[in-house]
Design an enzyme around this catalytic site. Structure first.
Site, PDB file in Angstrom:
ATOM      1  N   ASP A  48       0.817  -1.216   0.000  1.00 10.80           N
ATOM      2  CA  ASP A  48       0.000   0.000   0.000  1.00 10.80           C
ATOM      3  C   ASP A  48       0.850   1.265   0.000  1.00 10.80           C
ATOM      4  OD1 ASP A  48      -2.452  -1.273  -0.105  1.00 10.80           O
ATOM      5  OD2 ASP A  48      -2.630  -1.423   2.068  1.00 10.80           O
ATOM      6  N   GLY A  49       1.964   1.250   0.731  1.00  8.19           N
ATOM      7  CA  GLY A  49       2.836   2.420   0.750  1.00  8.19           C
ATOM      8  C   GLY A  49       3.368   2.750  -0.623  1.00  8.19           C
ATOM      9  N   ASN A 118      -4.523   9.242   1.955  1.00 12.30           N
ATOM     10  CA  ASN A 118      -5.133   8.583   3.110  1.00 12.30           C
ATOM     11  C   ASN A 118      -5.549   9.574   4.195  1.00 12.30           C
ATOM     12  OD1 ASN A 118      -5.116   5.991   2.171  1.00 12.30           O
ATOM     13  ND2 ASN A 118      -3.451   5.274   3.463  1.00 12.30           N
ATOM     14  N   GLU A 119      -4.576  10.253   4.795  1.00 11.83           N
ATOM     15  CA  GLU A 119      -4.894  11.149   5.904  1.00 11.83           C
ATOM     16  C   GLU A 119      -3.782  12.145   6.124  1.00 11.83           C
ATOM     17  OE1 GLU A 119      -2.096   8.489   7.269  1.00 11.83           O
ATOM     18  OE2 GLU A 119      -4.121   7.670   7.065  1.00 11.83           O
ATOM     19  N   ASP A 148      -2.591  12.634  22.072  1.00 10.65           N
ATOM     20  CA  ASP A 148      -1.341  12.265  21.413  1.00 10.65           C
ATOM     21  C   ASP A 148      -1.306  12.792  19.983  1.00 10.65           C
ATOM     22  OD1 ASP A 148      -0.325  10.986  23.597  1.00 10.65           O
ATOM     23  OD2 ASP A 148      -0.605   8.956  22.845  1.00 10.65           O
ATOM     24  N   TYR A 161      -4.800   4.421   9.293  1.00  8.93           N
ATOM     25  CA  TYR A 161      -4.498   4.947  10.623  1.00  8.93           C
ATOM     26  C   TYR A 161      -5.770   5.399  11.335  1.00  8.93           C
ATOM     27  CZ  TYR A 161      -1.583   7.430  14.065  1.00  8.93           C
ATOM     28  OH  TYR A 161      -0.959   7.869  15.208  1.00  8.93           O
ATOM     29  N   ASN A 162      -6.700   5.976  10.595  1.00  9.86           N
ATOM     30  CA  ASN A 162      -7.956   6.441  11.179  1.00  9.86           C
ATOM     31  C   ASN A 162      -8.697   5.314  11.902  1.00  9.86           C
ATOM     32  OD1 ASN A 162     -10.474   8.258  11.299  1.00  9.86           O
ATOM     33  ND2 ASN A 162     -11.218   6.556  10.064  1.00  9.86           N
ATOM     34  N   SER A 164      -7.415   2.496  13.045  1.00 15.37           N
ATOM     35  CA  SER A 164      -6.616   2.073  14.190  1.00 15.37           C
ATOM     36  C   SER A 164      -6.818   2.998  15.381  1.00 15.37           C
ATOM     37  CB  SER A 164      -5.130   2.030  13.813  1.00 15.37           C
ATOM     38  OG  SER A 164      -4.883   1.076  12.802  1.00 15.37           O
TER      39      SER A 164
END
Length: 258
Positions: A48-49, A118-119, A148, A161-162, A164
């Site tokens: 994906d990266g 993505n974000e 955080d 990430y969202n 997670s």
């Protein structure tokens, strides 16, 4: 007699992983290799990266990108198979997504701009929690979020990430963005917000010297930010191809039942 279509002109790109490089060599031998600017489709081999890297790198080219997984998760990728590639490409379904635009201002006054598929995330860069002020379309919505970090995710990135960080999974066609806190301390159980796709989100970092914060747009980072503005960039489109029945809509739905 039906007219037979010419084979698609394919450009192959691969990550540095040995499995991806080996796959590229095999596929180039079998299907040839066209320069990306002249290709009908770009086939990205990796995870994906690497897919995100390829989409960013080729966003000004007309060819869509079809990924084949030579990485780990492969959420944005199709299954790897050496045979019948031309048939798969001809039958592939297209998803069109828009990235986010990030404008981050650092403590020294420098302004950094980047795009994120993505974000865009803000993360504490020291031992103490970050303190953020949140403004939406010029209206103050939260005076202080102690956390955080926080992020704004697109539908395409909502399972990364969202998710997670306990943010919602968004349907790919939804005209909304997810604003999600990362380990919020105060308000302790703030669950984030769903925002219109056209919203302008601004984070201001309070006490940036004592509580430094970094900003990240698809792994492109800016240190010591004092403010970050995020909005959708509808003028920029990324075209991704998926095998029939395995597009983003299906993947986003499936993720909610595992």
């Amino acid at each position: 007699m039906a007219e037979q279509k010419s084979p698609m002109k394919i450009a192959f790109a691969a990550s540095d992983a040995p499995t991806a490089q080996t796959a590229r060599a095999v596929l180039v031998t079998r299907y040839g290799d066209t320069p990306e600017a002249q290709a009908d489709v770009i086939v990205a081999l990796g995870g994906d990266g690497f897919m995100l890297h390829t989409l960013h790198r080729t966003q000004d080219l007309p060819a869509p990108v079809y990924g084949m997984n030579r990485g780990t998760v492969g959420f944005l990728m199709n299954a790897y198979r050496e045979s019948d590639l031309q048939t798969r490409l001809a039958a592939a379904e297209e998803a069109v997504i828009n990235p986010l635009s990030m404008k981050a201002t650092a403590v020294d006054g420098t302004v950094h701009e980047a795009l994120a598929i993505n974000e865009v995330s803000l993360l504490r860069a020291g031992p103490q929690a970050a303190k953020l002020r949140i403004t939406i379309d010029g209206r103050l919505r939260m005076e202080e979020l102690v956390c955080d970090g926080a992020l704004v995710a697109t539908p395409a990135g909502s399972t990364a990430y969202n998710y997670s960080a306990h943010g919602p999974i968004l349907p790919i066609g939804a005209d909304v963005l997810a604003l999600t806190a990362i380990a919020p301390f105060r308000p302790r159980r703030w669950r984030g917000a769903l925002l219109p796709k056209g919203a302008l989100v601004r984070f201001d970092v309070t006490d940036p010297e004592k509580r430094p914060v970094m900003a990240d747009a698809d792994s492109r980072s800016v240190s010591d930010v004092v403010s970050v503005e995020i909005r959708s960039a509808p003028q920029i489109t990324h075209r991704i191809l998926f095998d029939p029945g395995h597009g983003l809509d299906e993947r986003l739905l499936r993720e909610q039942f595992v």
